[in-house]
Design a protein around this motif. Structure first.
Motif, PDB file in Angstrom:
ATOM      1  N   MET A 275       0.822  -1.188   0.000  1.00 42.92           N
ATOM      2  CA  MET A 275       0.000   0.000   0.000  1.00 42.92           C
ATOM      3  C   MET A 275       0.867   1.254   0.000  1.00 42.92           C
ATOM      4  SD  MET A 275      -3.094  -0.689   2.597  1.00 42.92           S
ATOM      5  CE  MET A 275      -4.614  -0.957   1.778  1.00 42.92           C
ATOM      6  N   LYS A 276       0.297   2.319  -0.457  1.00 41.71           N
ATOM      7  CA  LYS A 276       1.020   3.579  -0.537  1.00 41.71           C
ATOM      8  C   LYS A 276       0.953   4.353   0.762  1.00 41.71           C
ATOM      9  CE  LYS A 276       0.978   6.171  -4.251  1.00 41.71           C
ATOM     10  NZ  LYS A 276       0.473   7.015  -5.336  1.00 41.71           N
ATOM     11  N   LYS A 277       1.944   5.182   0.921  1.00 45.26           N
ATOM     12  CA  LYS A 277       1.993   6.105   2.050  1.00 45.26           C
ATOM     13  C   LYS A 277       0.822   7.076   1.926  1.00 45.26           C
ATOM     14  CE  LYS A 277       4.915   9.644   1.797  1.00 45.26           C
ATOM     15  NZ  LYS A 277       6.154  10.444   1.907  1.00 45.26           N
ATOM     16  N   GLN A 278       0.208   7.380   3.054  1.00 45.14           N
ATOM     17  CA  GLN A 278      -0.859   8.366   3.095  1.00 45.14           C
ATOM     18  C   GLN A 278      -0.389   9.544   3.926  1.00 45.14           C
ATOM     19  OE1 GLN A 278      -4.135   6.301   4.855  1.00 45.14           O
ATOM     20  NE2 GLN A 278      -4.638   5.190   3.003  1.00 45.14           N
TER      21      GLN A 278
ATOM     22  N   GLU B 136       1.661  18.111   7.999  1.00 48.48           N
ATOM     23  CA  GLU B 136       1.489  16.896   7.218  1.00 48.48           C
ATOM     24  C   GLU B 136       2.316  15.779   7.853  1.00 48.48           C
ATOM     25  OE1 GLU B 136       2.429  17.481   3.108  1.00 48.48           O
ATOM     26  OE2 GLU B 136       0.665  18.745   2.777  1.00 48.48           O
ATOM     27  N   ILE B 137       1.641  14.708   8.222  1.00 49.04           N
ATOM     28  CA  ILE B 137       2.284  13.561   8.870  1.00 49.04           C
ATOM     29  C   ILE B 137       2.063  12.333   7.991  1.00 49.04           C
ATOM     30  CG2 ILE B 137       2.432  12.165  10.972  1.00 49.04           C
ATOM     31  CD1 ILE B 137       2.993  15.144  11.486  1.00 49.04           C
ATOM     32  N   SER B 138       3.148  11.633   7.677  1.00 53.41           N
ATOM     33  CA  SER B 138       3.045  10.426   6.850  1.00 53.41           C
ATOM     34  C   SER B 138       2.481   9.279   7.658  1.00 53.41           C
ATOM     35  CB  SER B 138       4.424  10.030   6.317  1.00 53.41           C
ATOM     36  OG  SER B 138       4.962  11.049   5.521  1.00 53.41           O
ATOM     37  N   LEU B 139       1.616   8.515   7.031  1.00 52.81           N
ATOM     38  CA  LEU B 139       1.032   7.313   7.609  1.00 52.81           C
ATOM     39  C   LEU B 139       1.401   6.168   6.678  1.00 52.81           C
ATOM     40  CD1 LEU B 139      -0.911   6.130   9.782  1.00 52.81           C
ATOM     41  CD2 LEU B 139      -2.752   6.533   8.137  1.00 52.81           C
ATOM     42  N   LEU B 140       2.139   5.192   7.205  1.00 51.41           N
ATOM     43  CA  LEU B 140       2.643   4.094   6.386  1.00 51.41           C
ATOM     44  C   LEU B 140       1.993   2.783   6.799  1.00 51.41           C
ATOM     45  CD1 LEU B 140       6.315   5.226   6.820  1.00 51.41           C
ATOM     46  CD2 LEU B 140       4.983   5.444   4.731  1.00 51.41           C
ATOM     47  N   PRO B 141       1.104   2.237   5.970  1.00 50.66           N
ATOM     48  CA  PRO B 141       0.487   0.953   6.292  1.00 50.66           C
ATOM     49  C   PRO B 141       1.439  -0.210   6.020  1.00 50.66           C
ATOM     50  CG  PRO B 141      -0.578   1.979   4.377  1.00 50.66           C
ATOM     51  CD  PRO B 141       0.557   2.847   4.784  1.00 50.66           C
ATOM     52  N   GLN B 142       1.531  -1.122   6.959  1.00 49.99           N
ATOM     53  CA  GLN B 142       2.341  -2.338   6.814  1.00 49.99           C
ATOM     54  C   GLN B 142       1.509  -3.503   7.315  1.00 49.99           C
ATOM     55  OE1 GLN B 142       5.664  -2.687   5.670  1.00 49.99           O
ATOM     56  NE2 GLN B 142       5.360  -0.593   4.980  1.00 49.99           N
ATOM     57  N   GLY B 143       0.969  -4.285   6.408  1.00 44.12           N
ATOM     58  CA  GLY B 143       0.108  -5.391   6.814  1.00 44.12           C
ATOM     59  C   GLY B 143      -1.133  -4.864   7.514  1.00 44.12           C
TER      60      GLY B 143
ATOM     61  N   GLU C 238      -1.010  -3.194  10.330  1.00 47.06           N
ATOM     62  CA  GLU C 238      -0.591  -2.094  11.202  1.00 47.06           C
ATOM     63  C   GLU C 238      -0.371  -0.815  10.400  1.00 47.06           C
ATOM     64  OE1 GLU C 238      -0.292  -2.541  14.530  1.00 47.06           O
ATOM     65  OE2 GLU C 238      -0.772  -4.659  14.342  1.00 47.06           O
ATOM     66  N   ASP C 239      -0.546   0.324  11.054  1.00 52.03           N
ATOM     67  CA  ASP C 239      -0.223   1.623  10.484  1.00 52.03           C
ATOM     68  C   ASP C 239       0.857   2.255  11.343  1.00 52.03           C
ATOM     69  OD1 ASP C 239      -2.175   1.457   8.495  1.00 52.03           O
ATOM     70  OD2 ASP C 239      -3.696   2.411   9.742  1.00 52.03           O
ATOM     71  N   TYR C 240       1.820   2.888  10.683  1.00 51.30           N
ATOM     72  CA  TYR C 240       2.919   3.546  11.380  1.00 51.30           C
ATOM     73  C   TYR C 240       2.932   5.020  11.007  1.00 51.30           C
ATOM     74  CZ  TYR C 240       4.484  -1.171  12.303  1.00 51.30           C
ATOM     75  OH  TYR C 240       4.553  -2.464  12.721  1.00 51.30           O
ATOM     76  N   ILE C 241       3.151   5.883  11.993  1.00 51.30           N
ATOM     77  CA  ILE C 241       3.252   7.307  11.726  1.00 51.30           C
ATOM     78  C   ILE C 241       4.720   7.702  11.725  1.00 51.30           C
ATOM     79  CG2 ILE C 241       0.984   7.879  12.660  1.00 51.30           C
ATOM     80  CD1 ILE C 241       2.401   8.847  15.186  1.00 51.30           C
ATOM     81  N   SER C 242       5.025   8.761  11.013  1.00 50.35           N
ATOM     82  CA  SER C 242       6.404   9.218  10.903  1.00 50.35           C
ATOM     83  C   SER C 242       6.759  10.145  12.067  1.00 50.35           C
ATOM     84  CB  SER C 242       6.604   9.954   9.579  1.00 50.35           C
ATOM     85  OG  SER C 242       7.868  10.574   9.556  1.00 50.35           O
ATOM     86  N   LEU C 243       7.656   9.672  12.920  1.00 50.10           N
ATOM     87  CA  LEU C 243       8.135  10.516  14.012  1.00 50.10           C
ATOM     88  C   LEU C 243       8.927  11.696  13.468  1.00 50.10           C
ATOM     89  CD1 LEU C 243       9.283   7.810  16.568  1.00 50.10           C
ATOM     90  CD2 LEU C 243       7.177   9.143  16.586  1.00 50.10           C
ATOM     91  N   THR C 244       9.614  11.495  12.350  1.00 45.73           N
ATOM     92  CA  THR C 244      10.362  12.576  11.733  1.00 45.73           C
ATOM     93  C   THR C 244       9.433  13.701  11.298  1.00 45.73           C
ATOM     94  OG1 THR C 244      11.999  10.993  10.945  1.00 45.73           O
ATOM     95  CG2 THR C 244      11.988  13.152   9.885  1.00 45.73           C
TER      96      THR C 244
END
Length: 84
Positions: free
Chosen positions: A1-4, A12-19, A21-27
């Protein structure tokens, strides 16, 4: 899946779906506060390095335990930086 991208308080905070789970960008979160030094400080903490090592040991089949031991031992010292 693509980054949202999600928008929180005009940032603007990146949300990265992995399986499942969703991960947010601390950076992205730190950049939104104009506090890049927060990331550098957090990455040099011994507890952060130990956490990253535990995560890598669990999920990275090619984890280099020997090299990590060198990094972990240096973490927290006055001359430790994220570039080591």
């Amino acid at each position: 899946m693509k980054k949202q991208i999600i928008h929180i308080d005009n940032a603007e905070i990146s949300l990265l779906p992995q399986g499942q789970e969703d991960y947010i960008s601390l950076t992205d979160m730190a950049h939104s506060q104009m506090q890049e030094h927060i990331i550098f400080r957090w990455m040099s903490l011994k507890s952060t390095i130990e956490y990253i090592g535990e995560w890598e040991a669990l999920y990275n089949p090619n984890f280099n335990y020997t090299e990590f031991g060198t990094i972990r031992n240096a973490a927290g010292s006055n001359n430790f930086t994220e570039e080591q």
